[in-house]
Design an enzyme around this catalytic site. Structure first.
Site, PDB file in Angstrom:
ATOM      1  N   GLU A  31      -3.807  -9.404   1.972  1.00  0.00           N
ATOM      2  CA  GLU A  31      -4.557 -10.540   1.437  1.00  0.00           C
ATOM      3  C   GLU A  31      -3.604 -11.484   0.688  1.00  0.00           C
ATOM      4  OE1 GLU A  31      -7.805  -9.257  -0.922  1.00  0.00           O
ATOM      5  OE2 GLU A  31      -8.694 -11.255  -1.053  1.00  0.00           O
ATOM      6  N   ARG A  91      -6.296   7.555   5.756  1.00  0.00           N
ATOM      7  CA  ARG A  91      -7.564   8.049   6.328  1.00  0.00           C
ATOM      8  C   ARG A  91      -7.517   8.082   7.852  1.00  0.00           C
ATOM      9  NH1 ARG A  91      -9.719   4.756   1.577  1.00  0.00           N
ATOM     10  NH2 ARG A  91      -8.679   3.199   2.788  1.00  0.00           N
TER      11      ARG A  91
HETATM   12  P1  AMP Z   1      -7.061  -4.932   6.989  1.00  0.00           P
HETATM   13  O1  AMP Z   1      -5.580  -4.854   7.244  1.00  0.00           O
HETATM   14  O2  AMP Z   1      -7.460  -6.120   6.162  1.00  0.00           O
HETATM   15  O3  AMP Z   1      -7.864  -4.822   8.273  1.00  0.00           O
HETATM   16  O4  AMP Z   1      -7.425  -3.680   6.066  1.00  0.00           O
HETATM   17  C1  AMP Z   1      -7.605  -2.424   6.640  1.00  0.00           C
HETATM   18  C2  AMP Z   1      -7.094  -1.320   5.752  1.00  0.00           C
HETATM   19  O5  AMP Z   1      -7.474  -1.489   4.390  1.00  0.00           O
HETATM   20  C3  AMP Z   1      -7.654   0.017   6.220  1.00  0.00           C
HETATM   21  O6  AMP Z   1      -6.627   1.011   6.156  1.00  0.00           O
HETATM   22  C4  AMP Z   1      -8.784   0.290   5.250  1.00  0.00           C
HETATM   23  O7  AMP Z   1      -8.858   1.662   4.966  1.00  0.00           O
HETATM   24  C5  AMP Z   1      -8.472  -0.545   4.012  1.00  0.00           C
HETATM   25  N1  AMP Z   1      -9.644  -1.332   3.548  1.00  0.00           N
HETATM   26  C6  AMP Z   1      -9.763  -2.686   3.570  1.00  0.00           C
HETATM   27  N2  AMP Z   1     -10.937  -3.093   3.047  1.00  0.00           N
HETATM   28  C7  AMP Z   1     -11.592  -1.967   2.677  1.00  0.00           C
HETATM   29  C8  AMP Z   1     -12.894  -1.704   2.094  1.00  0.00           C
HETATM   30  N3  AMP Z   1     -13.770  -2.700   1.769  1.00  0.00           N
HETATM   31  N4  AMP Z   1     -13.252  -0.414   1.878  1.00  0.00           N
HETATM   32  C9  AMP Z   1     -12.393   0.598   2.201  1.00  0.00           C
HETATM   33  N5  AMP Z   1     -11.180   0.422   2.741  1.00  0.00           N
HETATM   34  C10 AMP Z   1     -10.768  -0.839   2.992  1.00  0.00           C
END
Ligand code: AMP
Length: 181
Positions: free
Chosen positions: A101, A64
């Site tokens: 995670e 995205r």
């Molecule tokens: P992070 O590395 O934990 O910051 O996760 C970010 C990535 O995971 C991004 O590319 C987001 O598009 C996706 N992502 C994580 N959580 C969500 C959520 N609740 N809804 C949509 N996309 C998410």
């Protein structure tokens, strides 16, 4: 950004409970992208602080981040650099592992996508724990780029990702926030 615009942008994001697994509230931006006014306003607002400054490249995180980052690159008259999951890019890559995670994954970028000293803005749709963006910033810094800012339409502040990126010395811009995960 006005409270009205933030409200309209937030209303244009669709929430899908328990996707892709139980307990996750998936923030689906396809509805925002599908609305001409919301898409344009989101792009305009994200780059507003850097509108007058020289930006060499916008780096977007798969997938995205490609859509929003491409529109932003056009807006600021910069090049666009894709940051992808391992194994997707055809030429010589630099790689970085980043925290998920549970466990780790690897993102890659073409080694010649940026040259030392270029000014880059990192873009994705959403920041949660900040693991993905942290990996992307390390990747950009590895080739000597100057990460001017990291921009996300959505912040999940409880997960602390934006603070983690700021602690790396990168200004963070987000437009709307949602509670929870
Ligand atoms: P992070 O590395 O934990 O910051 O996760 C970010 C990535 O995971 C991004 O590319 C987001 O598009 C996706 N992502 C994580 N959580 C969500 C959520 N609740 N809804 C949509 N996309 C998410």
């Amino acid at each position: 950004m006005t409270p009205e615009l933030a409200h309209d942008l937030k209303a244009s994001v669709r929430t899908i409970p328990d996707y892709p697994k139980p307990g996750i509230m998936f923030r689906d931006i396809t509805t925002l992208l599908g609305d001409p006014r919301s898409f344009r306003r989101a792009v305009d607002e994200l780059v507003q602080p850097w509108a007058g400054s020289k930006i060499d490249k916008v780096a977007g995180i798969e997938a995205r981040g490609f859509i929003i980052g491409g529109a932003i690159a056009h807006q600021v008259s910069s090049g666009f650099v894709p940051i992808r999951k391992k194994g997707k890019l055809p030429h010589t890559c630099v790689s970085m592992s980043y925290a998920l995670e549970y466990g780790t994954d690897i993102i890659e970028m073409h080694a010649d996508a940026l040259v030392r000293g270029e000014r880059v803005i990192l873009v994705d749709d959403l920041i949660a724990t900040g693991g993905t963006a942290e990996g992307a910033i390390k990747l950009l810094r590895q080739v000597g780029a100057e990460v001017v800012a990291a921009c996300f339409i959505i912040d999940l502040p409880e997960l602390g990702g934006a603070d983690k990126i700021r602690a790396m010395g990168v200004p963070v811009r987000t437009l709307i926030g949602f509670e929870g995960h």
